[in-house]
Scaffold this active site. Structure first.
Site, short mmCIF file in Angstrom:
data_model
loop_
_atom_site.label_atom_id
_atom_site.label_comp_id
_atom_site.label_asym_id
_atom_site.label_seq_id
_atom_site.Cartn_x
_atom_site.Cartn_y
_atom_site.Cartn_z
N VAL A 45 1.23 -1.18 -0.38
CA VAL A 45 -0.18 0.06 -0.03
C VAL A 45 0.78 1.39 0.31
O VAL A 45 0.77 2.61 -0.96
CB VAL A 45 -1.07 0.20 1.19
CG1 VAL A 45 -0.65 0.05 2.67
CG2 VAL A 45 -2.37 0.82 1.43
N LYS A 52 1.55 6.37 -7.15
CA LYS A 52 0.48 7.01 -8.01
C LYS A 52 1.20 8.49 -7.83
O LYS A 52 0.97 9.92 -8.04
CB LYS A 52 -0.67 6.94 -7.32
CG LYS A 52 -1.32 5.44 -7.34
CD LYS A 52 -2.83 6.05 -6.70
CE LYS A 52 -3.75 4.79 -6.62
NZ LYS A 52 -4.52 4.57 -4.71
N ALA A 75 -3.29 8.30 -2.06
CA ALA A 75 -3.64 7.79 -1.59
C ALA A 75 -3.60 5.84 -1.86
O ALA A 75 -4.30 5.97 -3.42
CB ALA A 75 -4.65 7.92 -0.53
N ASP A 76 -3.50 5.43 -1.25
CA ASP A 76 -3.88 3.48 -1.60
C ASP A 76 -4.27 2.71 -0.59
O ASP A 76 -3.58 3.50 0.70
CB ASP A 76 -3.20 3.18 -2.33
CG ASP A 76 -3.62 1.65 -3.10
OD1 ASP A 76 -3.47 2.19 -4.70
OD2 ASP A 76 -3.66 0.93 -2.54
N THR A 77 -5.60 2.57 -0.50
CA THR A 77 -6.24 1.17 0.70
C THR A 77 -5.96 -0.14 0.01
O THR A 77 -6.22 -0.41 -0.68
CB THR A 77 -7.53 1.54 0.93
OG1 THR A 77 -7.52 2.92 1.20
CG2 THR A 77 -8.03 1.50 1.90
#
EC number: 3.6.1.9
Length: 201
Positions: A45, A52, A75-77
């Site tokens: 993550v 990104k 952001a990344d989840t």
């Protein structure tokens, strides 16, 4: 400065930031989101959020001759069960398998945030522990039939109908949604940026 570039197509992240008073400008950040061999959920993550951010910055630099006017936030989840990454389901049966595995257990939701501003990039990863109630077959089938699980990591959305499955949450509700507000504001403040509540004239 109350404007941010958001390197994410997530409507939930955009909504969270706009509700805090930010003007949000979307930047594309197309990357390969395939986990690497034996990559942990936390490493994955964090790498996704960083990549990104870099992709959005490179896109900006290719189109303009000056530095970004506003901070770039990405952001990344991901959802992890026993450190196994659960991405978005590929089919209804895949969603059913995920929900059955989450049923009656505790899993982790990790959201990494990256902010690029004035030549520096800052990172933070937030983790929440989420306990699901025991789900029966009828609940799972009805939830899948409604379509909500199909574009969600881990096959559920806490801000929607999936929230009825959450028996306990230790961490950040907005982090599980996709952008942990407290940690994100701390990151922006670390960059020297103003954070809500904003002063009004």
């Amino acid at each position: 400065m109350h404007t941010l570039y958001l390197a994410s197509g997530s409507p939930r992240r955009r909504e969270i930031l706009e509700n805090l008073g930010y003007t949000v400008i979307r930047l594309k950040a197309d990357i390969d989101e395939t986990p690497q061999h034996l990559e942990s959920a936390a490493a994955y993550v964090a790498r996704m959020a960083a990549e990104k951010n870099t992709a959005a910055l490179l896109q900006w630099q290719a189109q303009h001759r000056h530095a970004p006017e506003y901070p770039i936030l990405s952001a990344d989840t991901t959802v992890a069960l026993h450190n196994r990454i659960l991405g978005k389901p590929e089919s209804a049966e895949h969603a059913r398998e995920m929900l059955q595995n989450l049923s009656g257990s505790v899993h982790q939701v990790l959201t990494a945030v990256s902010v690029h501003w004035q030549g520096h990039t800052y990172h933070h990863t937030q983790q929440s522990d989420v306990a699901f109630k025991t789900l029966n077959k009828a609940e799972i089938s009805a939830y899948i039939a409604g379509g909500e699980p199909m574009d969600k990591a881990g096959a559920y959305g806490i801000q929607g109908l999936g929230g009825v499955f959450v028996a306990d949450l230790r961490g950040s509700f907005t982090g599980v949604m996709g952008l942990p507000v407290y940690e994100t504001m701390a990151l922006l403040a670390q960059c020297g940026l103003a954070v809500p509540p904003f002063q009004t004239a």
